[in-house]
Design a protein around this motif. Structure first.
Motif, PDB file in Angstrom:
ATOM      1  N   ASP A  21       0.837  -1.190   0.000  1.00  0.00           N
ATOM      2  CA  ASP A  21       0.000   0.000   0.000  1.00  0.00           C
ATOM      3  C   ASP A  21       0.879   1.251   0.000  1.00  0.00           C
ATOM      4  O   ASP A  21       1.955   1.263   0.620  1.00  0.00           O
ATOM      5  N   PRO A  22       0.422   2.333  -0.656  1.00  0.00           N
ATOM      6  CA  PRO A  22       1.195   3.577  -0.617  1.00  0.00           C
ATOM      7  C   PRO A  22       1.036   4.266   0.740  1.00  0.00           C
ATOM      8  O   PRO A  22       0.071   4.021   1.466  1.00  0.00           O
ATOM      9  N   GLU A  23       1.968   5.131   1.039  1.00  0.00           N
ATOM     10  CA  GLU A  23       1.857   5.932   2.264  1.00  0.00           C
ATOM     11  C   GLU A  23       0.870   7.085   2.097  1.00  0.00           C
ATOM     12  O   GLU A  23       0.386   7.626   3.091  1.00  0.00           O
ATOM     13  N   GLY A  24       0.590   7.471   0.864  1.00  0.00           N
ATOM     14  CA  GLY A  24      -0.359   8.555   0.634  1.00  0.00           C
ATOM     15  C   GLY A  24      -0.579   8.787  -0.845  1.00  0.00           C
ATOM     16  O   GLY A  24       0.113   8.207  -1.698  1.00  0.00           O
ATOM     17  N   ILE A  25      -1.569   9.630  -1.149  1.00  0.00           N
ATOM     18  CA  ILE A  25      -1.895   9.992  -2.527  1.00  0.00           C
ATOM     19  C   ILE A  25      -1.982  11.515  -2.614  1.00  0.00           C
ATOM     20  O   ILE A  25      -2.628  12.161  -1.778  1.00  0.00           O
ATOM     21  N   TRP A  26      -1.347  12.066  -3.619  1.00  0.00           N
ATOM     22  CA  TRP A  26      -1.327  13.512  -3.837  1.00  0.00           C
ATOM     23  C   TRP A  26      -1.786  13.813  -5.257  1.00  0.00           C
ATOM     24  O   TRP A  26      -1.791  12.928  -6.117  1.00  0.00           O
ATOM     25  N   THR A  27      -2.145  15.074  -5.510  1.00  0.00           N
ATOM     26  CA  THR A  27      -2.568  15.459  -6.850  1.00  0.00           C
ATOM     27  C   THR A  27      -2.127  16.886  -7.136  1.00  0.00           C
ATOM     28  O   THR A  27      -2.000  17.708  -6.213  1.00  0.00           O
ATOM     29  N   HIS A  81      -8.299  19.034 -14.471  1.00  0.00           N
ATOM     30  CA  HIS A  81      -7.483  17.940 -14.979  1.00  0.00           C
ATOM     31  C   HIS A  81      -6.204  17.862 -14.146  1.00  0.00           C
ATOM     32  O   HIS A  81      -5.502  18.867 -13.982  1.00  0.00           O
ATOM     33  N   THR A  82      -5.906  16.680 -13.625  1.00  0.00           N
ATOM     34  CA  THR A  82      -4.821  16.553 -12.664  1.00  0.00           C
ATOM     35  C   THR A  82      -3.923  15.355 -12.948  1.00  0.00           C
ATOM     36  O   THR A  82      -4.295  14.427 -13.664  1.00  0.00           O
ATOM     37  N   THR A  83      -2.744  15.409 -12.346  1.00  0.00           N
ATOM     38  CA  THR A  83      -1.868  14.245 -12.253  1.00  0.00           C
ATOM     39  C   THR A  83      -1.828  13.827 -10.788  1.00  0.00           C
ATOM     40  O   THR A  83      -1.484  14.631  -9.917  1.00  0.00           O
ATOM     41  N   SER A  84      -2.207  12.587 -10.515  1.00  0.00           N
ATOM     42  CA  SER A  84      -2.201  12.065  -9.154  1.00  0.00           C
ATOM     43  C   SER A  84      -1.037  11.097  -8.985  1.00  0.00           C
ATOM     44  O   SER A  84      -0.611  10.446  -9.944  1.00  0.00           O
ATOM     45  N   ALA A  85      -0.538  11.021  -7.762  1.00  0.00           N
ATOM     46  CA  ALA A  85       0.601  10.142  -7.471  1.00  0.00           C
ATOM     47  C   ALA A  85       0.381   9.420  -6.153  1.00  0.00           C
ATOM     48  O   ALA A  85       0.107  10.059  -5.133  1.00  0.00           O
ATOM     49  N   ALA A  86       0.473   8.108  -6.178  1.00  0.00           N
ATOM     50  CA  ALA A  86       0.517   7.298  -4.963  1.00  0.00           C
ATOM     51  C   ALA A  86       1.987   7.031  -4.681  1.00  0.00           C
ATOM     52  O   ALA A  86       2.723   6.581  -5.567  1.00  0.00           O
ATOM     53  N   VAL A  87       2.416   7.300  -3.451  1.00  0.00           N
ATOM     54  CA  VAL A  87       3.848   7.338  -3.171  1.00  0.00           C
ATOM     55  C   VAL A  87       4.167   6.670  -1.835  1.00  0.00           C
ATOM     56  O   VAL A  87       3.419   6.814  -0.859  1.00  0.00           O
ATOM     57  N   SER A  88       5.290   5.989  -1.799  1.00  0.00           N
ATOM     58  CA  SER A  88       5.884   5.495  -0.553  1.00  0.00           C
ATOM     59  C   SER A  88       7.384   5.756  -0.594  1.00  0.00           C
ATOM     60  O   SER A  88       8.009   5.750  -1.666  1.00  0.00           O
ATOM     61  N   ALA A 141     -13.183  25.318 -19.234  1.00  0.00           N
ATOM     62  CA  ALA A 141     -12.179  25.412 -18.176  1.00  0.00           C
ATOM     63  C   ALA A 141     -12.844  25.941 -16.899  1.00  0.00           C
ATOM     64  O   ALA A 141     -13.486  26.990 -16.923  1.00  0.00           O
ATOM     65  N   VAL A 142     -12.689  25.205 -15.821  1.00  0.00           N
ATOM     66  CA  VAL A 142     -13.254  25.598 -14.528  1.00  0.00           C
ATOM     67  C   VAL A 142     -12.094  25.869 -13.571  1.00  0.00           C
ATOM     68  O   VAL A 142     -11.329  24.948 -13.260  1.00  0.00           O
ATOM     69  N   PRO A 143     -11.913  27.114 -13.083  1.00  0.00           N
ATOM     70  CA  PRO A 143     -10.819  27.403 -12.150  1.00  0.00           C
ATOM     71  C   PRO A 143     -10.867  26.498 -10.919  1.00  0.00           C
ATOM     72  O   PRO A 143     -11.851  26.493 -10.186  1.00  0.00           O
ATOM     73  N   SER A 144      -9.814  25.736 -10.706  1.00  0.00           N
ATOM     74  CA  SER A 144      -9.822  24.665  -9.714  1.00  0.00           C
ATOM     75  C   SER A 144      -8.677  24.803  -8.718  1.00  0.00           C
ATOM     76  O   SER A 144      -7.889  25.750  -8.787  1.00  0.00           O
ATOM     77  N   ALA A 145      -8.596  23.843  -7.800  1.00  0.00           N
ATOM     78  CA  ALA A 145      -7.616  23.905  -6.719  1.00  0.00           C
ATOM     79  C   ALA A 145      -6.229  23.494  -7.183  1.00  0.00           C
ATOM     80  O   ALA A 145      -6.073  22.712  -8.118  1.00  0.00           O
ATOM     81  N   GLY A 146      -5.205  23.994  -6.493  1.00  0.00           N
ATOM     82  CA  GLY A 146      -3.840  23.624  -6.749  1.00  0.00           C
ATOM     83  C   GLY A 146      -3.467  22.302  -6.093  1.00  0.00           C
ATOM     84  O   GLY A 146      -4.330  21.533  -5.642  1.00  0.00           O
ATOM     85  N   ALA A 147      -2.182  22.045  -6.015  1.00  0.00           N
ATOM     86  CA  ALA A 147      -1.681  20.759  -5.509  1.00  0.00           C
ATOM     87  C   ALA A 147      -2.094  20.532  -4.053  1.00  0.00           C
ATOM     88  O   ALA A 147      -2.131  21.468  -3.246  1.00  0.00           O
ATOM     89  N   ARG A 148      -2.379  19.280  -3.719  1.00  0.00           N
ATOM     90  CA  ARG A 148      -2.852  18.961  -2.375  1.00  0.00           C
ATOM     91  C   ARG A 148      -2.743  17.461  -2.134  1.00  0.00           C
ATOM     92  O   ARG A 148      -2.636  16.679  -3.088  1.00  0.00           O
ATOM     93  N   ARG A 149      -2.811  17.078  -0.864  1.00  0.00           N
ATOM     94  CA  ARG A 149      -2.835  15.666  -0.502  1.00  0.00           C
ATOM     95  C   ARG A 149      -4.271  15.176  -0.503  1.00  0.00           C
ATOM     96  O   ARG A 149      -5.168  15.842   0.024  1.00  0.00           O
ATOM     97  N   LEU A 150      -4.490  14.000  -1.096  1.00  0.00           N
ATOM     98  CA  LEU A 150      -5.833  13.426  -1.158  1.00  0.00           C
ATOM     99  C   LEU A 150      -6.065  12.378  -0.081  1.00  0.00           C
ATOM    100  O   LEU A 150      -7.178  12.211   0.401  1.00  0.00           O
ATOM    101  N   ALA A 151      -5.032  11.639   0.269  1.00  0.00           N
ATOM    102  CA  ALA A 151      -5.207  10.542   1.252  1.00  0.00           C
ATOM    103  C   ALA A 151      -3.894  10.236   1.935  1.00  0.00           C
ATOM    104  O   ALA A 151      -2.828  10.576   1.442  1.00  0.00           O
TER     105      ALA A 151
END
Length: 380
Positions: free
Chosen positions: A13-19, A45-52, A370-380
């Motif tokens: 399992d990853p330690e967390g997920i970010w986007t 539109h985002t790039t998500s990353a699961a990381v450990s 295009a919908v103005p959206s949130a910047g980078a953040r942790r998802l889980a």
């Protein structure tokens, strides 16, 4: 799915997920590497990353966008500029930049999944960089701010990847807020979040992805940057940002080279357009920014000369169908255009652009709101 795919690829399992998001630049093109003013906003539109984390010095990278490709495995101690090819150069460059800044990043397992169109001028590379940097900052408890992440990611792209981009894309991915455009001074990275709720005003901003691919590391982008730097040196200023709008004619009169005159004219007038757009948005005169967008396209097409037939057609077709303003966005030589339209005719404008491309024999463009959206953040 990102969590599930991480487990499938790495058997843990990853330690967390970010986007981190892609971005659209509303106004302020090629001004960032001239210490100028820009105004991007984040896309959904985002790039998500699961990381450990790893402690053995290995960096392992995998993407859902190339599911059949093997996991790329690199040694963090061996990372050097121009030694990694393809998409993995961007996250590898981030690790290299973090370690070069004195942060003891000892490795990671990362699985990516992205909905940011690649090569569309919507900063897919910056989203990839920033999501990597944020995840590693959190996991290694580096406590880096948004602008610090942006600076490190820019260094990764400039030095490790070899693409001479400015700071705008990374700052947008790291710092944008939902419902706002980011008014950014790229000299000192001072920021203001400008409310930008188009739906509330009966408006839409359409993105028209021409599907013509571009790459910042190609020579033409670097040529423009070098030309701007040479013009600034010839004018005796640190950067073209230092030429005020009311000083433009005098500055042009001091330059003998016509190519440099064109570059200077675009940068100085584009900075002025950014200021005008901010003033109109703050005065709640959103429709009045339309002509400024269109003027920006003419400057990019005629002075900076980074448009192409598909971008010009997208702008012309949108305007002919009633758009309030339209321009190319991003690095140029392909990618996307934007069009500010009334909600009531948004679908009609999209259809008109698509029809114009078909008539010209171009591939069918991708058109979306295009919908103005949130910047980078942790998802889980």
């Amino acid at each position: 799915m990102t969590h599930t795919e991480f487990r499938r690829v790495y058997q843990a399992d990853p330690e967390g997920i970010w986007t981190a998001p892609g971005r659209v630049n509303l106004i302020g093109e090629h001004t960032d590497y001239n210490d100028g003013l820009v105004m991007p906003f984040a896309l959904p539109h985002t790039t998500s990353a699961a990381v450990s984390r790893r402690t053995d010095g290995l960096l392992r990278l995998h993407t859902a966008n190339e599911p059949s490709a093997p996991v790329a495995e690199l040694r963090v101690a061996d990372l050097e500029p121009a030694t990694v090819a393809g998409w993995t150069a961007y996250p590898a460059g981030v690790v290299w930049a973090l370690r070069g800044a004195g942060h003891a990043v000892t490795g990671a397992d990362i699985h990516y999944d992205s909905t940011v169109p690649v090569g569309a001028g919507l900063s897919s590379s910056a989203a990839l960089e920033v999501v990597t940097a944020l995840a590693l900052s959190d996991l290694y408890q580096l406590q880096l701010s948004g602008w610090q992440l942006a600076r490190l990611c820019q260094r990764a792209e400039n030095v490790f990847v070899g693409a001479p981009t400015g700071i705008m894309d990374q700052t947008a991915a790291a710092c944008c807020q939902a419902g706002h455009a980011l008014y950014l001074d790229t000299r000192d990275l001072s920021q203001r979040q400008i409310p930008f709720d188009l739906a509330a005003e009966g408006l839409r901003l359409l993105v028209i992805d021409t599907r013509v691919k571009h790459a910042h590391s190609d020579g033409a982008y670097g040529e423009r940057r070098r030309g701007c730097e040479q013009a600034a040196a010839n004018l005796g200023v640190v950067a073209l940002r230092d030429i005020a709008h009311d000083e433009l004619d005098a500055a042009l009169g001091r330059l003998a080279d016509e190519e440099q005159r064109r570059l200077v004219r675009h940068i100085v007038t584009e900075n002025h357009r950014v200021e005008q757009v901010v003033a109109r948005l703050e005065a709640r005169e959103t429709r009045a920014i339309g002509p400024l967008l269109t003027a920006g396209h003419a400057s990019l097409r005629d002075d900076f000369r980074i448009s192409c037939a598909e971008l010009d057609l997208a702008v012309e077709a949108a305007l002919s169908c009633g758009a309030l303003g339209a321009r190319m966005t991003g690095g140029g030589f392909g990618g996307s255009a934007i069009a500010l339209v009334e909600e009531a005719i948004a679908d009609k404008v999209g259809e008109a652009v698509t029809a114009a491309f078909a008539t010209a024999g171009h591939p069918t463009p991708r058109v979306f709101t295009a919908v103005p959206s949130a910047g980078a953040r942790r998802l889980a």
